[in-house]
Enzyme design. Sequence first.
Site, PDB file in Angstrom:
ATOM      1  N   GLU A   1      91.270 -14.842  14.021  1.00  0.00           N
ATOM      2  CA  GLU A   1      89.825 -14.874  13.801  1.00  0.00           C
ATOM      3  C   GLU A   1      89.065 -15.130  15.089  1.00  0.00           C
ATOM      4  O   GLU A   1      89.483 -15.952  15.906  1.00  0.00           O
ATOM      5  CB  GLU A   1      89.457 -16.010  12.842  1.00  0.00           C
ATOM      6  CG  GLU A   1      89.814 -15.757  11.408  1.00  0.00           C
ATOM      7  CD  GLU A   1      89.345 -16.894  10.509  1.00  0.00           C
ATOM      8  OE1 GLU A   1      88.666 -16.623   9.516  1.00  0.00           O
ATOM      9  OE2 GLU A   1      89.645 -18.054  10.833  1.00  0.00           O
TER      10      GLU A   1
ATOM     11  N   TYR B   1      81.086 -12.736  12.586  1.00  0.00           N
ATOM     12  CA  TYR B   1      82.463 -13.104  12.230  1.00  0.00           C
ATOM     13  C   TYR B   1      83.361 -11.886  12.365  1.00  0.00           C
ATOM     14  O   TYR B   1      83.027 -10.792  11.892  1.00  0.00           O
ATOM     15  CB  TYR B   1      82.537 -13.619  10.775  1.00  0.00           C
ATOM     16  CG  TYR B   1      83.966 -13.785  10.307  1.00  0.00           C
ATOM     17  CD1 TYR B   1      84.635 -14.983  10.491  1.00  0.00           C
ATOM     18  CD2 TYR B   1      84.654 -12.719   9.730  1.00  0.00           C
ATOM     19  CE1 TYR B   1      85.962 -15.128  10.098  1.00  0.00           C
ATOM     20  CE2 TYR B   1      85.978 -12.848   9.343  1.00  0.00           C
ATOM     21  CZ  TYR B   1      86.625 -14.051   9.525  1.00  0.00           C
ATOM     22  OH  TYR B   1      87.938 -14.185   9.144  1.00  0.00           O
TER      23      TYR B   1
END
Length: 399
Positions: A210, A122
């Site tokens: 993101e 991530y």
Amino acid sequence: MGWSMKIHEYQAKDLLAAEGAKIPAGIIANSPEEAVKAFDHLGGNPVVLKAQVHAGGRGKGRFKDSGKDFGGVKFITKREDIIPIAEVMFKFPLVTLQTGPEGQKVSKILVQSAADISREIYLGMVLDRSEGMPIMMACADGGVDIEEVAHKNPEKLLKMAVSPETGLLPYQARKLAFALGFTPEQVPQAEAIMMALSKVFLAQDASLAEINPLVVTPTGEVLALDAKITFDDNALFRHPHIEHLRDLSEENPSEVRAAKSGLSFVQMSGNIGCLVNGAGLAMSTMDIIKYHGGEPANFLDVGGGANKDQVTEAFRILLSDPNVKAVLVNIFGGIMKCDTIANAILAAYKEVGFHVPLVVRLEGTNVAEGKKILQESGLKIIAAEGLTDAAKKVVAAAK
Ligand code: ADP
Ligand code: MG
């Protein structure tokens, strides 16, 4: 009131790729046939069909009422599977944890070369209000719900403050990359993606960006497989090319309509419509309605200086929600004078035609004139004195 403008995955990836982030080859399809063409164009190798909606969790989502057990991210190896799967994706709304139960209609599919995945990571960037700085966040367990990690295993979430003056510095990127366990051969690739994320975030006034997941392939290639970026609406005027990426069909129609009239509208799930002036008054109005056992259906903030046309449009928007069983107008007249708002209410009342009870609480500049106008109008308006009285009356009226 600020909101964030969202864009689609393929658009976010284009922005990141332009700054040097490596992404898998992909083509946008507007129909099942175009998806087949894209598959051929990508060499007939395995692809992933990715439904483009402004919501995450697509992989684990399902197409509402389709009876199919696949979500918005579907791995494809055979050419003949594309049409039937793409047909489902275009036909049924995609429901994910982030869309709400009605789901979101899909009008574009990203056909993307499938990557072999050894690791998922991530990577994100957000404005950290407690740090007073943008921060880059990373987690060695990717493809996960990052809010859950932040909540349950905060030590797993790596954070790096980024100066808005310089952006992420190369040494910071390398430090993060090593901490994430990238091998020395992979570190420069990870660094390039981190630098791209920081550049896009800062240059375009993003509020969140993101890459989840960032992946490592078995041959050691580092790729951004998914991308989400939202932008601060207060800065959009500086980025016309970003505003151009806006897809209004993905947004709440009432919110879009309100924004067009310079109003700000927020949808909620209760049955009391609220018309207020000012964000702070909106919050306290919500609180006091809840305190007295009611649930707001929405609130519409007409701001400091709304005119008659805006107030009329505000009522139309409020009343177009079938869940609204009563409306509370809570106005503190400062710049906006109470007699002005009273006249606007009358005009709107006559034009829109109310089918639910209307409770009005006015306070502030020219309040006596405002109340007089409403009293003398002969319209069925429930007058309230103060916030508590207003909340009690509207909760009762909605029952
Ligand atoms: P979402 O976050 O909305 O569920 P993602 O793009 O992250 O959508 O896709 C979900 C999962 O599907 C990823 O975590 C990854 O495992 C897999 N995936 C996505 N794109 C690809 C791709 N191009 N090749 C292989 N697997 C993919
Ligand atoms: Mg994802």
